[in-house]
Design a protein around this motif. Sequence first.
Motif, PDB file in Angstrom:
ATOM      1  N   VAL A   1      18.622   4.727  30.834  1.00  0.00           N
ATOM      2  CA  VAL A   1      18.169   4.692  29.618  1.00  0.00           C
ATOM      3  C   VAL A   1      17.754   2.838  29.201  1.00  0.00           C
ATOM      4  O   VAL A   1      17.648   2.317  30.100  1.00  0.00           O
ATOM      5  N   PRO A   2      17.485   2.882  27.895  1.00  0.00           N
ATOM      6  CA  PRO A   2      16.531   1.335  26.656  1.00  0.00           C
ATOM      7  C   PRO A   2      17.843   0.444  27.564  1.00  0.00           C
ATOM      8  O   PRO A   2      18.533   0.200  27.617  1.00  0.00           O
ATOM      9  N   SER A   3      17.280  -1.335  28.300  1.00  0.00           N
ATOM     10  CA  SER A   3      17.632  -2.180  28.422  1.00  0.00           C
ATOM     11  C   SER A   3      16.504  -2.543  27.449  1.00  0.00           C
ATOM     12  O   SER A   3      15.192  -3.223  27.195  1.00  0.00           O
ATOM     13  N   LEU A   4      16.546  -4.769  27.170  1.00  0.00           N
ATOM     14  CA  LEU A   4      16.512  -5.201  26.422  1.00  0.00           C
ATOM     15  C   LEU A   4      15.704  -4.611  24.693  1.00  0.00           C
ATOM     16  O   LEU A   4      14.036  -4.117  24.939  1.00  0.00           O
ATOM     17  N   PHE A   5      16.388  -4.894  24.259  1.00  0.00           N
ATOM     18  CA  PHE A   5      16.166  -4.124  22.890  1.00  0.00           C
ATOM     19  C   PHE A   5      16.958  -5.037  21.512  1.00  0.00           C
ATOM     20  O   PHE A   5      17.681  -5.508  21.924  1.00  0.00           O
ATOM     21  N   THR A   6      15.992  -4.987  20.425  1.00  0.00           N
ATOM     22  CA  THR A   6      16.587  -6.064  19.340  1.00  0.00           C
ATOM     23  C   THR A   6      17.734  -4.732  18.657  1.00  0.00           C
ATOM     24  O   THR A   6      17.380  -3.517  18.532  1.00  0.00           O
ATOM     25  N   PHE A   7      18.374  -5.925  17.546  1.00  0.00           N
ATOM     26  CA  PHE A   7      19.576  -4.480  16.487  1.00  0.00           C
ATOM     27  C   PHE A   7      18.805  -3.952  15.794  1.00  0.00           C
ATOM     28  O   PHE A   7      18.288  -5.431  14.328  1.00  0.00           O
ATOM     29  N   ASN A   8      19.183  -3.762  14.745  1.00  0.00           N
ATOM     30  CA  ASN A   8      18.515  -3.464  13.274  1.00  0.00           C
ATOM     31  C   ASN A   8      19.852  -3.666  12.771  1.00  0.00           C
ATOM     32  O   ASN A   8      21.207  -2.418  12.285  1.00  0.00           O
ATOM     33  N   ILE A   9      19.498  -4.149  11.659  1.00  0.00           N
ATOM     34  CA  ILE A   9      20.709  -4.879  10.712  1.00  0.00           C
ATOM     35  C   ILE A   9      20.228  -5.254   8.896  1.00  0.00           C
ATOM     36  O   ILE A   9      19.289  -5.795   8.966  1.00  0.00           O
ATOM     37  N   SER A  10      20.767  -4.363   8.765  1.00  0.00           N
ATOM     38  CA  SER A  10      20.230  -4.711   6.849  1.00  0.00           C
ATOM     39  C   SER A  10      21.971  -5.100   6.224  1.00  0.00           C
ATOM     40  O   SER A  10      22.887  -4.035   6.399  1.00  0.00           O
ATOM     41  N   ASP A  11      21.505  -6.431   5.739  1.00  0.00           N
ATOM     42  CA  ASP A  11      22.746  -7.097   5.490  1.00  0.00           C
ATOM     43  C   ASP A  11      21.831  -8.144   4.957  1.00  0.00           C
ATOM     44  O   ASP A  11      21.454  -9.078   5.147  1.00  0.00           O
ATOM     45  N   LYS A  12      22.655  -8.590   3.623  1.00  0.00           N
ATOM     46  CA  LYS A  12      22.824  -9.514   2.308  1.00  0.00           C
ATOM     47  C   LYS A  12      22.765 -10.705   2.967  1.00  0.00           C
ATOM     48  O   LYS A  12      21.871 -12.314   2.954  1.00  0.00           O
ATOM     49  N   ARG A  13      23.222 -11.210   3.984  1.00  0.00           N
ATOM     50  CA  ARG A  13      23.547 -12.790   4.759  1.00  0.00           C
ATOM     51  C   ARG A  13      22.609 -12.863   5.663  1.00  0.00           C
ATOM     52  O   ARG A  13      21.844 -14.076   5.274  1.00  0.00           O
ATOM     53  N   ILE A  14      21.568 -12.312   5.905  1.00  0.00           N
ATOM     54  CA  ILE A  14      20.243 -12.728   6.876  1.00  0.00           C
ATOM     55  C   ILE A  14      19.465 -11.784   6.087  1.00  0.00           C
ATOM     56  O   ILE A  14      18.182 -12.320   6.516  1.00  0.00           O
ATOM     57  N   LYS A  15      19.632 -11.249   4.676  1.00  0.00           N
ATOM     58  CA  LYS A  15      18.000 -10.747   4.257  1.00  0.00           C
ATOM     59  C   LYS A  15      17.145 -11.799   4.106  1.00  0.00           C
ATOM     60  O   LYS A  15      17.616 -13.436   3.274  1.00  0.00           O
ATOM     61  N   ASP A  16      15.815 -11.750   3.618  1.00  0.00           N
ATOM     62  CA  ASP A  16      14.903 -12.951   3.607  1.00  0.00           C
ATOM     63  C   ASP A  16      15.339 -13.549   4.190  1.00  0.00           C
ATOM     64  O   ASP A  16      13.934 -15.436   4.384  1.00  0.00           O
TER      65      ASP A  16
ATOM     66  N   THR B   1      14.877 -11.665  11.830  1.00  0.00           N
ATOM     67  CA  THR B   1      13.469 -10.550  11.658  1.00  0.00           C
ATOM     68  C   THR B   1      13.681  -9.390  11.119  1.00  0.00           C
ATOM     69  O   THR B   1      14.651  -9.441   9.682  1.00  0.00           O
ATOM     70  N   HIS B   2      12.521  -9.204  10.087  1.00  0.00           N
ATOM     71  CA  HIS B   2      12.803  -8.027   8.971  1.00  0.00           C
ATOM     72  C   HIS B   2      13.626  -6.956   9.531  1.00  0.00           C
ATOM     73  O   HIS B   2      13.860  -6.957   7.902  1.00  0.00           O
ATOM     74  N   TRP B   3      13.413  -6.759  10.715  1.00  0.00           N
ATOM     75  CA  TRP B   3      14.962  -5.342  10.937  1.00  0.00           C
ATOM     76  C   TRP B   3      15.972  -6.081  11.031  1.00  0.00           C
ATOM     77  O   TRP B   3      16.835  -4.945  11.465  1.00  0.00           O
ATOM     78  N   GLY B   4      16.444  -7.037  11.772  1.00  0.00           N
ATOM     79  CA  GLY B   4      17.350  -7.414  12.012  1.00  0.00           C
ATOM     80  C   GLY B   4      17.991  -8.807  12.657  1.00  0.00           C
ATOM     81  O   GLY B   4      16.898  -9.863  12.381  1.00  0.00           O
ATOM     82  N   LEU B   5      18.727  -8.422  14.135  1.00  0.00           N
ATOM     83  CA  LEU B   5      18.857 -10.047  14.889  1.00  0.00           C
ATOM     84  C   LEU B   5      17.354  -9.458  16.259  1.00  0.00           C
ATOM     85  O   LEU B   5      18.050  -8.101  17.232  1.00  0.00           O
ATOM     86  N   SER B   6      17.205 -10.650  16.927  1.00  0.00           N
ATOM     87  CA  SER B   6      16.492 -10.764  18.058  1.00  0.00           C
ATOM     88  C   SER B   6      16.233 -11.782  18.929  1.00  0.00           C
ATOM     89  O   SER B   6      17.995 -12.691  19.029  1.00  0.00           O
ATOM     90  N   GLY B   7      15.905 -12.259  19.392  1.00  0.00           N
ATOM     91  CA  GLY B   7      15.839 -13.447  20.350  1.00  0.00           C
ATOM     92  C   GLY B   7      16.765 -13.100  21.978  1.00  0.00           C
ATOM     93  O   GLY B   7      17.273 -12.540  22.152  1.00  0.00           O
ATOM     94  N   PRO B   8      16.607 -14.299  21.961  1.00  0.00           N
ATOM     95  CA  PRO B   8      17.239 -14.133  23.942  1.00  0.00           C
ATOM     96  C   PRO B   8      19.099 -14.008  23.604  1.00  0.00           C
ATOM     97  O   PRO B   8      19.585 -12.808  25.009  1.00  0.00           O
ATOM     98  N   GLY B   9      19.636 -14.082  23.164  1.00  0.00           N
ATOM     99  CA  GLY B   9      21.164 -13.587  22.928  1.00  0.00           C
ATOM    100  C   GLY B   9      21.678 -12.544  23.032  1.00  0.00           C
ATOM    101  O   GLY B   9      21.813 -11.737  23.397  1.00  0.00           O
TER     102      GLY B   9
END
Length: 412
Positions: free
Chosen positions: A187-202, A238-246
């Motif tokens: 199964v995949p490991s090390l991936f980022t999360f796709n989130i559409s939410d106005k709190r992190i938009k733009d 990111t433009h698709w959601g959340l990434s980074g080491p955490g």
Amino acid sequence: MQSYNIIIIGGGAAGFFSAINIVEKNPKLKVAILERGKECLTKVKISGGGRCNVTHACFVPNELVKFYPRGERELKGPFSQFCSGDTIEWFEKRGVELKIEEDGRMFPVTDSSQTIIDCFEKEVKRLGIKVFTSQSVQSLFFNKDEQWKIETQHDVFLADKIVVATGSNPKIWELLHEMGHEIVSPVPSLFTFNISDKRIKDLMGLSAHASVQVKNSTRGKAERSGAKLKASGPLLITHWGLSGPGILRLSAWGARELFDKKYCFVLQVNWLDEVSFDEAIEQLKEIKEENNKKLIGKFCPFSFPKRLWENIVVASEISLNSKWADINKKQINALANQLTNAEFQVNGKSTFKEEFVTAGGIDLKEINFKTMQSKVLPNVYFAGEVVNIDAITGGFNFQNAWTSGFIVAENI
């Protein structure tokens, strides 16, 4: 038909490291590397954004193993034989100096992965190791003369022993499974999360140190004690959601669970990291008292970006033009909740750059970790990610490649 003492299947980091160390320890051995692609060391080339994150500045085996969601127990012995300090010494002896960055990651001082590739290619040439590219293995057979017969789409090779260093190659897993090895489904490991939410938009490109956890989740072996699937570290919007080491750490530890959830789940974010809801209430009360005349939208009392703070305030249903003195108990509670327990709906994942890592592979019970030899097949050794071992980002997956390759060489 070509005959060799040792054939390494896989021309990546683990394959090259195994081959070089084998011939250095026994120059009489005739060794070849078979690579299915047109080029070798392609993953080394792109790793660390093209800089190659060679290892991590963690020098105690019992501490180093904690960065491996799969393989923690099994790697204690191997890391006692060859650890991060040995990696540094190995490369320095060959003219490659490494540097430590603030977060512990280690790179060549040149900041170029080509330095590592050049080192490997120079060593392979010096030691007379044959490298064959575009040689995709089609079949493996242990013949009556107790030799391995390896058929590719172009040639047939014979070897006394083989080292499998093919990473997450489904074809090789299938061949090994047909011969009796148990394969833990990948199964995949090390991936980022796709989130559409106005709190992190733009807010693309902004980052903050936070803790994250999957709602209603317990982690693997910690399940009995009810430990949550959680992680902390920098979060990158990111433009698709959340990434980074955490996020990447969470995706590694939760690789199987999140796969089972089809990557649809609720992510809880604490923008204040370890600060609890009750502690946040007290902090906000003190901030209100000390800054009562300031506008809440203009004064961010926490160490994360002002634009993120503004979105959190708005999500708490507080006007940015309100003075701290004017916010009531209900609004303080709402703000504390958004700061310490913000819930985001995750719908899907994105691969982290080109550095795809897989959880899965040869079942660890079928490997002798003192030698990296197969317990199922004669004269077969494993190195790198072909086995069910993977790590979070930071140079740890490469360290597993170096360590397993070194142990293979020691025992061959």
